[in-house]
Design a protein around this motif. Structure first.
Motif, mmCIF file in Angstrom:
data_model
loop_
_atom_site.group_PDB
_atom_site.id
_atom_site.type_symbol
_atom_site.label_atom_id
_atom_site.label_comp_id
_atom_site.label_asym_id
_atom_site.label_seq_id
_atom_site.Cartn_x
_atom_site.Cartn_y
_atom_site.Cartn_z
ATOM 1 N N ALA A 101 0.765 -0.899 0.089
ATOM 2 C CA ALA A 101 -0.122 -0.283 -0.050
ATOM 3 C C ALA A 101 0.883 1.313 -0.117
ATOM 4 O O ALA A 101 1.866 1.503 0.718
ATOM 5 C CB ALA A 101 -0.836 -0.148 1.425
ATOM 6 N N GLN A 128 0.042 -3.319 4.355
ATOM 7 C CA GLN A 128 -1.282 -2.788 4.225
ATOM 8 C C GLN A 128 -1.039 -1.323 5.100
ATOM 9 O O GLN A 128 -1.361 -0.231 4.707
ATOM 10 C CB GLN A 128 -2.317 -3.572 4.646
ATOM 11 C CG GLN A 128 -2.797 -4.658 3.449
ATOM 12 C CD GLN A 128 -2.499 -4.191 2.056
ATOM 13 O OE1 GLN A 128 -3.259 -3.043 1.859
ATOM 14 N NE2 GLN A 128 -2.097 -4.698 1.321
ATOM 15 N N GLU A 228 -0.826 -9.551 4.687
ATOM 16 C CA GLU A 228 -1.970 -9.772 5.642
ATOM 17 C C GLU A 228 -1.960 -11.180 6.098
ATOM 18 O O GLU A 228 -1.838 -12.097 4.971
ATOM 19 C CB GLU A 228 -3.350 -9.267 5.221
ATOM 20 C CG GLU A 228 -3.570 -7.667 5.114
ATOM 21 C CD GLU A 228 -5.219 -7.578 4.360
ATOM 22 O OE1 GLU A 228 -5.800 -6.989 5.440
ATOM 23 O OE2 GLU A 228 -5.341 -7.972 3.377
#
Ligand code: WAQ
Ligand code: MG
Ligand code: MG
Ligand code: MG
Length: 254
Positions: A101, A128, A228
């Protein structure tokens, strides 16, 4: 049977007692290579551009061949950049393409660029959220990896115009790191003051950028961006303990 040879050297005191990290190295070698490899590591600790070590830990352990995992070497690309700023922007673009990200990329670069002193290992950063996941100040040290066929590797590198020890070692490390499930990408620049080229590793490519840090800076580091739902304990165990030998592509007939 192979031997895992690991060296870590520090100045002032041992790493765990607050000494300054000077140099580290890890190999996986045959018995007949052991004396030369160990001597070379000691030399490197004693004559390093980061300073002279006064604490050196050299560890040798056997590794059973049946426990070794084979991993393919990442292909190498080089991007010439006109400045550090341009290099970092180009590195960020590749990290984002690899699924990190944008906010996590920014946080990672900030963490690396903001280090006051080099860690011995890599920082783990959530791909993330950008949150740092390793708890220590030492970082995670990747170990128990080497190239399967050193001659073939050196030929393969040299045909691409590469011959220095930094790239030799970094491509092996990055290939192991990217073979771990849970790692989205890696960002690295050296802690050796004279070495300004750094890289981004993705699951399919090792991308070098000719300037990622200022010449003369003794501060470098590595960030592994973690996907994740990754089992961190399992990942760290793989990075530290799973013996891995890296294979270069077989030479194409010409
Ligand atoms: N595991 C985890 N982190 C490590 C390891 C390891 N085995 N070895 C080094 N690091 C971390 C540590 O924080 C160091 O301070 C930092 O990385 C830099 O290490 O031309 O030379 O050995 O393609 O100085 C990359 C570009 C060179 C090569 C990287 O790293 C090229 C380099 P250094
Ligand atoms: Mg080193
Ligand atoms: Mg190194
Ligand atoms: Mg170094």
């Amino acid at each position: 049977m192979l031997y895992s040879v690991r060296m870590r050297a520090a100045q002032g005191d041992a790493h765990e007692k607050g000494g300054k990290h000077i140099s580290g190295a890890e190999r996986l070698v045959r018995q007949e290579q052991l004396p030369a490899v160990a001597a070379a590591m000691l030399r490197r600790a004693l004559f390093h551009s980061r300073g002279t070590a006064d604490f050196i830990n050299l560890t040798v352990e056997t590794v059973l061949k049946e426990n070794i995992q084979a991993v393919a070497c990442l292909p190498i690309a080089t991007v010439a950049v006109p400045s550090i700023a341009a290099g970092r922007v180009a590195a960020q673009v590749e990290l984002i393409k690899a699924g990190v990200a944008p906010a996590a990329v920014a946080a990672g670069i900030k963490a690396l660029a903001g280090l006051k002193e080099s860690l011995r290992g890599a920082m783990l950063v959530d791909a993330q959220t950008g949150v740092r996941l390793d708890n220590g100040e030492r970082g995670i040290r990747v170990s128990r990896m080497d190239i399967a066929d050193e001659q073939a590797y050196l030929c393969w590198l040299s045909r691409q115009g590469h011959s220095n020890i930094h790239i030799q070692e970094a491509v092996v490390l990055a290939s192991k790191v990217m073979s771990a499930s849970g790692v989205a990408a890696e960002l690295c620049w050296s802690d050796d003051p004279e070495y300004v080229t750094g890289y981004v590793a993705t699951p399919t490519l090792y991308i070098r950028f000719t300037q990622l840090k200022p010449y003369g800076s003794p501060i470098g580091g590595r960030i592994f961006f973690i996907k994740e739902n990754t089992d961190l304990e399992q990942l760290v165990h793989y990075l530290q303990y799973q013996p891995v030998l890296i294979n270069v592509p077989a030479e194409e007939a010409s």
